[in-house]
Design a protein around this motif. Structure first.
Motif, PDB file in Angstrom:
ATOM      1  N   VAL A 411      12.689  10.066   0.903  1.00  0.00           N
ATOM      2  CA  VAL A 411      12.475   8.729   1.158  1.00  0.00           C
ATOM      3  C   VAL A 411      13.075   8.165  -0.392  1.00  0.00           C
ATOM      4  CG1 VAL A 411      10.513   7.149   0.482  1.00  0.00           C
ATOM      5  CG2 VAL A 411       9.708   9.603   1.519  1.00  0.00           C
ATOM      6  N   ARG A 412      14.606   6.884   0.775  1.00  0.00           N
ATOM      7  CA  ARG A 412      15.200   6.512  -0.429  1.00  0.00           C
ATOM      8  C   ARG A 412      14.551   5.211  -0.531  1.00  0.00           C
ATOM      9  NH1 ARG A 412      20.191   9.544   3.349  1.00  0.00           N
ATOM     10  NH2 ARG A 412      19.884  11.297   1.860  1.00  0.00           N
ATOM     11  N   ASN A 413      14.821   4.422  -1.004  1.00  0.00           N
ATOM     12  CA  ASN A 413      15.044   3.111  -1.581  1.00  0.00           C
ATOM     13  C   ASN A 413      13.335   2.548  -1.597  1.00  0.00           C
ATOM     14  OD1 ASN A 413      17.097   3.035  -2.245  1.00  0.00           O
ATOM     15  ND2 ASN A 413      18.141   1.517  -0.591  1.00  0.00           N
ATOM     16  N   ARG A 414      12.417   2.957  -1.845  1.00  0.00           N
ATOM     17  CA  ARG A 414      10.835   2.876  -1.404  1.00  0.00           C
ATOM     18  C   ARG A 414      10.706   1.607  -2.337  1.00  0.00           C
ATOM     19  NH1 ARG A 414       5.434   6.696  -0.929  1.00  0.00           N
ATOM     20  NH2 ARG A 414       4.030   5.192  -1.073  1.00  0.00           N
ATOM     21  N   ILE A 415       9.652   0.587  -2.187  1.00  0.00           N
ATOM     22  CA  ILE A 415       9.151  -0.346  -2.778  1.00  0.00           C
ATOM     23  C   ILE A 415       7.783   0.212  -2.979  1.00  0.00           C
ATOM     24  CG2 ILE A 415       9.075  -3.352  -2.637  1.00  0.00           C
ATOM     25  CD1 ILE A 415      11.814  -1.686  -2.433  1.00  0.00           C
ATOM     26  N   THR A 416       7.368  -0.533  -3.898  1.00  0.00           N
ATOM     27  CA  THR A 416       6.508  -0.150  -4.162  1.00  0.00           C
ATOM     28  C   THR A 416       5.784  -1.609  -5.066  1.00  0.00           C
ATOM     29  OG1 THR A 416       6.594   2.274  -3.992  1.00  0.00           O
ATOM     30  CG2 THR A 416       4.228   1.637  -5.194  1.00  0.00           C
ATOM     31  N   VAL A 417       4.505  -1.962  -5.173  1.00  0.00           N
ATOM     32  CA  VAL A 417       3.893  -2.751  -5.924  1.00  0.00           C
ATOM     33  C   VAL A 417       2.894  -2.653  -6.658  1.00  0.00           C
ATOM     34  CG1 VAL A 417       3.201  -5.058  -6.000  1.00  0.00           C
ATOM     35  CG2 VAL A 417       4.705  -4.626  -3.687  1.00  0.00           C
ATOM     36  N   PRO A 418       3.133  -2.887  -8.085  1.00  0.00           N
ATOM     37  CA  PRO A 418       1.858  -2.053  -9.070  1.00  0.00           C
ATOM     38  C   PRO A 418       0.270  -3.167  -8.699  1.00  0.00           C
ATOM     39  CG  PRO A 418       2.888  -3.092  -9.678  1.00  0.00           C
ATOM     40  CD  PRO A 418       3.926  -3.069  -8.595  1.00  0.00           C
ATOM     41  N   ALA A 419      -0.261  -1.982  -8.811  1.00  0.00           N
ATOM     42  CA  ALA A 419      -1.952  -1.968  -8.270  1.00  0.00           C
ATOM     43  C   ALA A 419      -2.417  -3.462  -8.739  1.00  0.00           C
ATOM     44  CB  ALA A 419      -2.541  -1.080  -9.000  1.00  0.00           C
ATOM     45  N   ASP A 420      -1.910  -4.355 -10.327  1.00  0.00           N
ATOM     46  CA  ASP A 420      -2.346  -5.384 -10.712  1.00  0.00           C
ATOM     47  C   ASP A 420      -1.741  -6.123 -10.429  1.00  0.00           C
ATOM     48  OD1 ASP A 420       0.090  -4.289 -12.343  1.00  0.00           O
ATOM     49  OD2 ASP A 420      -0.184  -4.977 -14.311  1.00  0.00           O
ATOM     50  N   VAL A 421      -1.171  -6.277  -9.091  1.00  0.00           N
ATOM     51  CA  VAL A 421      -0.552  -7.139  -8.710  1.00  0.00           C
ATOM     52  C   VAL A 421      -0.886  -7.341  -7.198  1.00  0.00           C
ATOM     53  CG1 VAL A 421       2.029  -8.352  -8.195  1.00  0.00           C
ATOM     54  CG2 VAL A 421       1.765  -7.279 -10.221  1.00  0.00           C
ATOM     55  N   ALA A 422      -0.375  -6.002  -6.844  1.00  0.00           N
ATOM     56  CA  ALA A 422      -1.482  -5.987  -5.460  1.00  0.00           C
ATOM     57  C   ALA A 422      -1.848  -6.422  -5.604  1.00  0.00           C
ATOM     58  CB  ALA A 422      -0.909  -4.438  -5.109  1.00  0.00           C
ATOM     59  N   ASP A 423      -3.618  -6.223  -6.341  1.00  0.00           N
ATOM     60  CA  ASP A 423      -5.057  -6.163  -5.607  1.00  0.00           C
ATOM     61  C   ASP A 423      -4.887  -8.311  -5.725  1.00  0.00           C
ATOM     62  OD1 ASP A 423      -5.399  -4.453  -5.332  1.00  0.00           O
ATOM     63  OD2 ASP A 423      -6.535  -3.917  -7.539  1.00  0.00           O
ATOM     64  N   PRO A 424      -4.660  -8.864  -6.951  1.00  0.00           N
ATOM     65  CA  PRO A 424      -4.433 -10.027  -6.332  1.00  0.00           C
ATOM     66  C   PRO A 424      -3.514 -10.843  -5.609  1.00  0.00           C
ATOM     67  CG  PRO A 424      -3.647 -10.108  -8.593  1.00  0.00           C
ATOM     68  CD  PRO A 424      -4.278  -8.696  -7.842  1.00  0.00           C
ATOM     69  N   ALA A 425      -2.500 -10.622  -5.088  1.00  0.00           N
ATOM     70  CA  ALA A 425      -1.607 -10.900  -5.020  1.00  0.00           C
ATOM     71  C   ALA A 425      -2.639 -10.720  -2.472  1.00  0.00           C
ATOM     72  CB  ALA A 425      -0.680 -10.183  -4.683  1.00  0.00           C
ATOM     73  N   VAL A 427      -5.595 -11.020  -1.786  1.00  0.00           N
ATOM     74  CA  VAL A 427      -6.283 -11.536  -2.161  1.00  0.00           C
ATOM     75  C   VAL A 427      -6.025 -13.100  -1.197  1.00  0.00           C
ATOM     76  CG1 VAL A 427      -8.229 -13.396  -3.196  1.00  0.00           C
ATOM     77  CG2 VAL A 427      -7.968 -10.746  -3.758  1.00  0.00           C
ATOM     78  N   ALA A 428      -4.490 -12.912  -2.165  1.00  0.00           N
ATOM     79  CA  ALA A 428      -4.382 -14.574  -1.567  1.00  0.00           C
ATOM     80  C   ALA A 428      -3.744 -14.416  -0.655  1.00  0.00           C
ATOM     81  CB  ALA A 428      -3.306 -14.992  -2.463  1.00  0.00           C
ATOM     82  N   LEU A 429      -3.513 -13.748  -0.205  1.00  0.00           N
ATOM     83  CA  LEU A 429      -2.887 -13.419   1.661  1.00  0.00           C
ATOM     84  C   LEU A 429      -4.176 -13.136   2.267  1.00  0.00           C
ATOM     85  CD1 LEU A 429      -0.295 -10.551   1.078  1.00  0.00           C
ATOM     86  CD2 LEU A 429       0.336 -12.736   2.519  1.00  0.00           C
TER      87      LEU A 429
END
Length: 443
Positions: A411-425, A427-429
């Protein structure tokens, strides 16, 4: 609206912006391009800081932005035909294990291999609709891949073929600047979570989809919401029902054009410059504000002008001018219509009689629409061929590289959002997905 599935059929040659740029450079086309550097492979620029050829000189990339490592020579030196064949072979080998998503603004040679094509939100929805896929290859820019990671399953890998494909507009509102802005506004308005007698809080933050996951997370933590160019009015209605004011970022033009159409006076839409105390405003202007606009913009849509519209009307009597709402207000006011990329596509598809369209949005989409609808005359308002510089950094060479990596188990160039950012993001979505238009909202 779901993204549109595509079959692996090559587009007509005249839909290719790359072919046109190559023709300009060799002198076989009399058209103009904003820079001949666009004819080179994007890997020539991967090691340099910046958004790449065609970007505005005023777009300064933030320190620490992702850089792409060197692409192996076999991909840099392969012909267009060889890369096309290798991508098809890799996709065939992977089958349902991979879904390739292509944004409307991608070069034609990449879109030809997309399983779905659409805007950033449509493509994130397409990613969510394929839980069986082990990998989602997002041919777009960084914030789009982040959004796909937010909405996809935890075991799915979201891949951005070129890590240098960022977005200057999204970068214009970084999390530190937004946090500082919020602190300054709180000093003026008081606690942001304290509602008044009418149940309204001082400010509701609204971020355009074209923003980082960190910004979406900020919005989610502070009672705010995400919008797209097609539902911005609905989202502003949602926010006005909950707050005295809206802080809208990062694109000032989408915010201004949408709020103006809703009846908000221009003098109640101050601009917040993050490099100045209180955004460059006095207390009275901010107290009276209805929408506080962030000082951000899209460099592609800022290229369009009223002069271009005037010329189109002079040279093509009866022309129908449609522009994207990221364009400056005077351009939107001078056009016949303004709408999202999906709106533009549908307007052209719905035209039953041969029509001349002058379109104010990214050139790859415009040329694709012209090729798909030969019964119409369709051209870009900007006569200079200048694609979105960061979208253009996704090249078939990178797509072949990440797909063949998957075939090999890498797997090359994987993009991962940390959980502490992903959870509230998320919610906004989710708030955006739940928002429904109101019959009428007072400005």
């Amino acid at each position: 609206m779901p993204a549109t599935p595509l079959t692996l059929q090559p587009r007509p040659i005249d839909a290719s912006v790359d072919h046109e740029i190559q023709a300009i450079v060799t002198g076989s086309s009399l058209s103009q391009t904003c820079t001949t550097d666009l004819a080179a492979g994007p890997w020539d620029f991967d090691s340099r800081p910046g958004y790449g050829p065609g970007s505005s000189m005023g777009d300064v990339i933030p320190t620490g932005s992702p850089r792409q490592g060197e692409l192996p020579r076999e991909y840099r030196e392969a012909s267009e035909e060889e890369l096309h064949a290798r991508i098809i072979a890799a996709k065939h080998a992977l089958g349902d294990r991979v879904v390739v998503l292509g944004h409307f603004y991608q070069r034609e040679e990449v879109v030809a291999h997309a399983d779905y094509v659409g805007d950033s939100f449509q493509l994130a929805g397409a990613a969510k609709a394929h839980p069986e896929a082990e990998a989602i290859v997002f041919c777009g820019v960084h914030f789009m891949a982040e959004t796909a990671d937010l909405l996809s399953g935890p075991d799915q890998a979201v891949i951005l073929p070129n890590l240098a494909a960022g977005c200057s507009m999204a970068d214009m509102a970084d999390i530190d600047q937004v946090e500082e802005c919020w602190e300054q506004l709180e000093e003026l308005y008081g606690p942001m979570d304290r509602a008044d007698a009418e149940g309204l809080v001082p400010v509701v933050p609204v971020t355009y989809m074209n923003s980082s996951a960190a910004i979406k997370g900020f919005v989610g933590r502070h009672g705010g919401i995400v919008c797209t160019s097609s539902n911005a009015r609905t989202v502003l209605e949602w926010a006005f029902a909950r707050g005295r004011r809206v802080l809208f970022f990062p694109d000032q033009h989408l915010g201004r054009n949408t709020a103006k159409a809703m009846g908000v006076p221009l003098d109640r839409m101050p601009l917040w410059n993050p490099r100045r105390p209180m955004g460059g405003n006095d207390d009275a202007a901010l107290e009276d504000a209805r929408v506080i606009l962030w000082h951000g913009f899209c460099s592609v849509h800022r290229r369009f002008s009223v002069d271009q519209i005037d010329r189109a009307r002079l040279e093509h009597p009866g022309v129908r001018v449609i522009v994207h709402p990221e364009c400056p207000m005077d351009v939107v006011d001078a056009a016949d219509e303004a709408g999202s990329t999906d709106y533009i596509r549908k307007a052209i598809q719905a035209a039953t009689e041969p029509t001349t369209f002058a379109i104010g949005t990214e050139i790859n989409l415009v040329q694709r629409l012209a090729a798909e609808h030969p019964q119409h005359t369709i051209f870009c308002l900007d006569p200079v061929v200048c694609p979105c510089s960061t979208m253009y950094r996704i090249h078939p060479g990178y797509l072949a590289w990440v797909l063949e990596g998957l075939v090999a188990g890498e797997v090359r160039n994987r993009i991962t959002v940390p959980a502490d950012v992903a959870d509230p993001a998320r919610v906004a979505l989710e708030r955006m997905l739940s928002a429904r238009p109101s019959p009428q909202v007072a400005p």
